[in-house]
Design a protein around this motif. Structure first.
Motif, PDB file in Angstrom:
ATOM      1  N   ALA A 169       1.037  -1.192  -0.035  1.00 19.08           N
ATOM      2  CA  ALA A 169       0.014   0.052   0.071  1.00 19.08           C
ATOM      3  C   ALA A 169       1.038   1.195   0.136  1.00 19.08           C
ATOM      4  N   GLY A 170       0.329   2.170  -0.314  1.00 24.91           N
ATOM      5  CA  GLY A 170       1.257   3.548  -0.433  1.00 24.91           C
ATOM      6  C   GLY A 170       0.242   4.842  -0.364  1.00 24.91           C
ATOM      7  N   VAL A 171       0.823   6.171  -0.075  1.00 27.37           N
ATOM      8  CA  VAL A 171       0.280   7.347   0.068  1.00 27.37           C
ATOM      9  C   VAL A 171      -0.077   7.778  -1.374  1.00 27.37           C
ATOM     10  N   GLY A 172      -1.350   8.120  -1.537  1.00 30.05           N
ATOM     11  CA  GLY A 172      -1.761   8.776  -2.780  1.00 30.05           C
ATOM     12  C   GLY A 172      -1.639  10.176  -2.907  1.00 30.05           C
ATOM     13  N   ASP A 173      -2.342  10.831  -1.933  1.00 32.65           N
ATOM     14  CA  ASP A 173      -2.404  12.377  -2.016  1.00 32.65           C
ATOM     15  C   ASP A 173      -2.833  12.681  -0.540  1.00 32.65           C
ATOM     16  N   LEU A 174      -2.646  14.004  -0.388  1.00 35.05           N
ATOM     17  CA  LEU A 174      -3.274  14.672   0.721  1.00 35.05           C
ATOM     18  C   LEU A 174      -4.063  15.920   0.518  1.00 35.05           C
ATOM     19  N   SER A 175      -5.450  15.914   0.927  1.00 28.30           N
ATOM     20  CA  SER A 175      -6.133  17.146   0.557  1.00 28.30           C
ATOM     21  C   SER A 175      -5.620  18.315   0.617  1.00 28.30           C
ATOM     22  N   HIS A 176      -6.170  19.475  -0.208  1.00 28.79           N
ATOM     23  CA  HIS A 176      -5.474  20.701   0.143  1.00 28.79           C
ATOM     24  C   HIS A 176      -5.650  21.346   1.426  1.00 28.79           C
ATOM     25  N   ASP A 177      -6.659  20.922   1.934  1.00 26.24           N
ATOM     26  CA  ASP A 177      -6.848  21.445   3.476  1.00 26.24           C
ATOM     27  C   ASP A 177      -6.359  20.625   4.594  1.00 26.24           C
ATOM     28  N   GLY A 178      -5.619  19.357   4.117  1.00 24.95           N
ATOM     29  CA  GLY A 178      -5.155  18.429   4.874  1.00 24.95           C
ATOM     30  C   GLY A 178      -5.970  17.418   5.846  1.00 24.95           C
ATOM     31  N   SER A 179      -7.355  17.617   5.352  1.00 22.69           N
ATOM     32  CA  SER A 179      -8.650  16.719   6.159  1.00 22.69           C
ATOM     33  C   SER A 179      -8.468  15.522   5.391  1.00 22.69           C
ATOM     34  N   LEU A 219      -9.657  -4.873 -11.899  1.00 22.67           N
ATOM     35  CA  LEU A 219      -9.779  -3.544 -12.385  1.00 22.67           C
ATOM     36  C   LEU A 219      -8.758  -2.665 -11.637  1.00 22.67           C
ATOM     37  N   GLY A 220      -7.738  -2.072 -12.021  1.00 21.86           N
ATOM     38  CA  GLY A 220      -6.943  -1.222 -11.308  1.00 21.86           C
ATOM     39  C   GLY A 220      -7.361   0.377 -11.077  1.00 21.86           C
ATOM     40  N   LEU A 221      -7.033   1.148  -9.830  1.00 24.29           N
ATOM     41  CA  LEU A 221      -7.568   2.439  -9.772  1.00 24.29           C
ATOM     42  C   LEU A 221      -6.120   3.067  -9.126  1.00 24.29           C
ATOM     43  N   GLU A 222      -5.996   4.330  -9.375  1.00 21.30           N
ATOM     44  CA  GLU A 222      -4.696   5.129  -9.048  1.00 21.30           C
ATOM     45  C   GLU A 222      -5.117   6.494  -8.700  1.00 21.30           C
ATOM     46  N   VAL A 223      -4.346   6.902  -7.785  1.00 22.75           N
ATOM     47  CA  VAL A 223      -4.793   8.427  -7.464  1.00 22.75           C
ATOM     48  C   VAL A 223      -4.163   9.223  -8.217  1.00 22.75           C
ATOM     49  N   LEU A 224      -4.912  10.505  -8.679  1.00 23.57           N
ATOM     50  CA  LEU A 224      -4.204  11.371  -9.643  1.00 23.57           C
ATOM     51  C   LEU A 224      -4.118  12.733  -8.825  1.00 23.57           C
ATOM     52  N   GLY A 225      -4.787  12.620  -7.657  1.00 17.87           N
ATOM     53  CA  GLY A 225      -4.696  14.012  -7.001  1.00 17.87           C
ATOM     54  C   GLY A 225      -5.842  14.692  -6.624  1.00 17.87           C
ATOM     55  N   PHE A 226      -5.881  15.179  -5.327  1.00 22.59           N
ATOM     56  CA  PHE A 226      -7.059  15.889  -4.654  1.00 22.59           C
ATOM     57  C   PHE A 226      -7.192  17.323  -5.427  1.00 22.59           C
ATOM     58  N   ALA A 227      -8.456  18.010  -5.643  1.00 17.92           N
ATOM     59  CA  ALA A 227      -8.504  19.426  -6.265  1.00 17.92           C
ATOM     60  C   ALA A 227      -7.925  20.343  -5.432  1.00 17.92           C
ATOM     61  N   PRO A 228      -7.203  21.231  -6.212  1.00 17.74           N
ATOM     62  CA  PRO A 228      -6.148  22.228  -5.139  1.00 17.74           C
ATOM     63  C   PRO A 228      -7.046  23.452  -4.718  1.00 17.74           C
ATOM     64  N   VAL A 229      -8.286  22.921  -4.012  1.00 11.25           N
ATOM     65  CA  VAL A 229      -9.026  24.171  -3.481  1.00 11.25           C
ATOM     66  C   VAL A 229      -9.456  23.536  -1.954  1.00 11.25           C
ATOM     67  N   GLY A 231     -11.495  22.930   1.217  1.00 12.20           N
ATOM     68  CA  GLY A 231     -12.586  22.281   1.486  1.00 12.20           C
ATOM     69  C   GLY A 231     -13.101  21.700   0.170  1.00 12.20           C
ATOM     70  N   ASP A 232     -12.535  21.244  -0.664  1.00 13.55           N
ATOM     71  CA  ASP A 232     -13.015  20.568  -1.916  1.00 13.55           C
ATOM     72  C   ASP A 232     -12.583  19.051  -1.794  1.00 13.55           C
ATOM     73  N   GLY A 233     -13.818  18.295  -1.919  1.00 11.45           N
ATOM     74  CA  GLY A 233     -13.446  16.844  -1.544  1.00 11.45           C
ATOM     75  C   GLY A 233     -13.483  16.044  -2.906  1.00 11.45           C
ATOM     76  N   VAL A 249     -13.534  11.817 -11.835  1.00  7.73           N
ATOM     77  CA  VAL A 249     -13.671  12.821 -10.665  1.00  7.73           C
ATOM     78  C   VAL A 249     -14.585  12.245  -9.669  1.00  7.73           C
ATOM     79  N   TRP A 250     -13.804  11.807  -8.556  1.00 10.38           N
ATOM     80  CA  TRP A 250     -14.724  11.172  -7.481  1.00 10.38           C
ATOM     81  C   TRP A 250     -15.113  12.121  -6.006  1.00 10.38           C
ATOM     82  N   GLU A 251     -15.926  12.263  -5.783  1.00  7.99           N
ATOM     83  CA  GLU A 251     -16.477  13.245  -4.864  1.00  7.99           C
ATOM     84  C   GLU A 251     -16.446  12.350  -3.470  1.00  7.99           C
ATOM     85  N   VAL A 252     -15.455  12.391  -2.887  1.00  9.05           N
ATOM     86  CA  VAL A 252     -15.448  11.242  -2.078  1.00  9.05           C
ATOM     87  C   VAL A 252     -16.404  11.474  -0.508  1.00  9.05           C
ATOM     88  N   THR A 253     -16.656  12.512  -0.356  1.00  6.84           N
ATOM     89  CA  THR A 253     -17.764  12.646   0.745  1.00  6.84           C
ATOM     90  C   THR A 253     -19.017  12.607   0.556  1.00  6.84           C
TER      91      THR A 253
END
Length: 609
Positions: A169-179, A219-229, A231-233, A249-253
């Motif tokens: 397993a590995g780190v994909g990304d951290l959201s813009h606000d760190g949440s 089927l594979g999935l990969e993280v391409l990055g959180f929106a750079p905004v 509060g944006d999920g 685009v996946w709205e995770v919340t």
């Protein structure tokens, strides 16, 4: 001008073209700080060793920030532009710790940067994401004992473990606000196809996403990055639901998914424009690539002009321009901007051009095989021919600049590169065909292209060289043993040679990949490991064999190579071995040149032209 300067310039002028290509200063695509875009980080070989460099675009100053005997390439710039994180291993063994230094700190010989996360023991890296607050980081780790772990580290506090699992397993990304923290994992045991989990910093789960087919994760999935905004999920991810890589685009919340369905024939990846309103789309098709801009509100797809060839990386800047690293087989790599400017132009001897690549399609046992061919300008066959096999195996050769194949062409050889089954870039079915009969499947495709090369008049059947590095080195040794009459010579760099011993000695993440490829461990499926191991066929090898190996290599460890070499020596088979003090390849230019020179010399002595 001093006498020493004149002497250096004369030495450079007198170099053969193949050596100039290795010595020519190269740079990577610069990474830039999200909240300080005038600050950048890039990799260069300007000193003769690949190291990290800081670049202040306001002043133009560029400074070397790492200096190690075996080089440094793994680094990340914090979003505030204040810190450079870099991974410190031992002589290329990939087992180490993250360190950090201030962006504007001068490099002083003998100084040692402090550990970035005190309290975390050395490990293999499994991803890193740094928060915009300058205090938080998410650190992925892997060890043989612990499997995969992920920690949240805050300045002045002990790191907190938020994830642990035996599988990779590995780190994909951290959201813009760190949440929110995106994690790629293979808890289902399929290391070729990741699932996704989004966690809060306390380790609690926000959302899960698996792509299944027929009740199993295929089927594979990969993280391409959180929106750079703030509060944006929205999380940009890659998926394979229609047989190739595409973004959504996946709205995770909320769980909402927006499938983009871009009308492009090959694999498609993407990253956010800095304001989150559009995507920079990278499209790869039949060994070439191009860039597009996708407007999320209108759905408009517009081309970002780039020359024909391969874009190895691209990034959208805050002013809307795009910087990209481009090359073709004939033209050396350069970092360009859509403004028309060259972004980085390092001083020093320039890399000579090579020859263009030709496309060849050959019918094979699993479908049409794409091969890329280079031949000396004006040469007609049959020629001594090098089959230069790529590593990975989940990788592919492209119309991009490579100093190694160009060196063979300079010496009168044709070069053939085969995107065998298992290669990326030709759809999921082509990549996923590599299961259970590992190595043997790829060699069937290589054999089909070899037959074409001979019957077409390109290749002299008595002067065929099989070569490659890593997985390509593995296929070289396997091919020499399973088809001993097909090849006149074999040159294998950092290969898998004894699959069972390699499995037991390699880093944990590669053990997981081998279990996926072969369907189990050596104890569970011994017949598959035996059928796929070069050691099984070593006594059938007829061609002279050259092997180079890094003594600190965690991917293709040295003990299993020694086992193979001892079997060659026991029957006095013609072979040579070169061991060097590094890991899975070298970041030192002189060492790379030495290895190519040894390979060329071995071919000349045993094959002739």
């Amino acid at each position: 001008m001093t006498e020493s300067t004149r002497s250096t310039e004369q030495q450079q002028a007198d170099m053969p073209d193949w050596e100039k290509r290795f010595r020519a200063p190269r740079v990577s695509l610069p990474d830039w700080a999200e909240d300080a875009p005038h600050r950048s980080l890039f990799v260069s070989n300007a000193t003769g060793t690949y190291e990290l460099y800081a670049w202040d675009r306001t002043t133009g100053e560029q400074r070397q920030v790492t200096h190690r005997a075996n080089g440094t390439t793994d680094g990340l710039l914090s979003p505030d532009g204040e810190w450079i994180w870099w991974f410190d291993d031992k002589d290329g063994d990939e087992f180490g710790v993250w360190r950090r230094r201030p962006f504007d700190a001068a490099l002083v010989e003998g100084d040692v940067d402090a550990p970035a996360v005190p309290g975390l023991e050395p490990s293999y890296s499994a991803g890193l994401a740094i928060g915009r607050d300058g205090r938080t980081a998410v650190v992925g780790r892997s060890t043989d004992d612990d499997g995969s772990t992920i920690h949240v580290a805050r300045a002045g506090e002990a790191p907190v473990e938020i994830y642990r699992h035996r599988e990779s397993a590995g780190v994909g990304d951290l959201s813009h606000d760190g949440s929110l923290i995106a994690v790629e994992h293979t808890e289902h045991g399929d290391a070729m196809h990741s699932a996704l989990r989004v966690l809060r910093p306390d380790g609690s789960t926000v959302a899960e996403l698996d792509d299944t087919e027929g009740g199993t994760v295929e089927l594979g999935l990969e993280v391409l990055g959180f929106a750079p905004v703030d509060g944006d999920g929205r999380l940009l991810i890659g998926h394979q639901r229609r047989g190739r890589w595409e973004p959504l685009v996946w709205e995770v919340t909320t769980g909402e998914q927006t499938d983009l369905r871009l009308d492009l024939p090959g694999d498609v990846a993407a990253e956010w424009y800095p304001d989150g309103s559009a995507l920079l789309v990278a499209h790869s098709f039949e060994a070439r690539s191009e860039l597009w801009r996708y407007d999320l509100a209108s759905g408009e797809l517009s081309e970002v002009p780039t020359p024909p060839g391969t874009v190895s990386g691209a990034t959208a800047r805050p002013d809307g321009t795009v910087e990209y690293l481009w090359s073709s087989a004939a033209e050396p790599s350069v970092v360009r901007s859509t403004t028309g400017a060259t972004v980085l132009d390092p001083p020093g001897v320039k890399s000579p051009a090579s020859v263009p690549v030709e496309d060849v399609w050959v019918e094979g046992p699993g479908g049409r095989i794409h091969a890329l061919v280079q031949r000396p300008a004006g040469a007609t066959g049959p020629l001594p021919t090098v089959f230069d096999i790529h590593g990975g195996p989940t990788w592919h050769d492209s119309d991009s600049f490579a100093a190694g194949p160009a060196a063979w062409v300079d010496h009168g050889y044709a070069v053939v590169r085969v995107n065998y089954r298992g290669s990326t870039g030709y759809g999921r079915a082509w990549t996923d065909a590599l299961k259970h009969r590992v190595g043997l499947i790829e060699l069937e495709d290589i054999e089909a292209v070899r037959e074409w090369a001979v019957t077409s008049g390109l290749a002299d059947p008595d002067r065929l060289i099989l070569t490659g590095g890593s997985w390509g080195g593995y296929l070289t040794l396997l091919g020499l043993g399973t088809r001993p009459d097909a090849w006149a010579l074999g040159i294998a760099a950092v290969p898998v040679a004894d699959y069972v011993t390699a499995y037991h000695d390699e880093m944990e993440a590669l053990k997981a990949m081998d279990r996926t490829l072969l369907g189990g461990t050596p104890e569970e499926v011994p017949e598959r490991f035996e059928a796929s191991s070069p050691l099984t066929y070593v006594d059938a090898v007829k061609a002279p064999v050259y092997i180079s190996a890094g003594v600190n290599d965690p991917r293709c460890p040295i003990r299993q190579i020694d086992n193979y070499v001892h079997r060659l020596a026991a029957r006095e088979a013609v072979h040579e071995v070169y061991r060097y003090d590094a890991g899975h390849g070298s970041l030192v230019v002189d060492e790379r040149i030495k290895q190519v020179r040894l390979e060329l010399d071995f071919a000349e002595r045993h094959l002739g032209k």
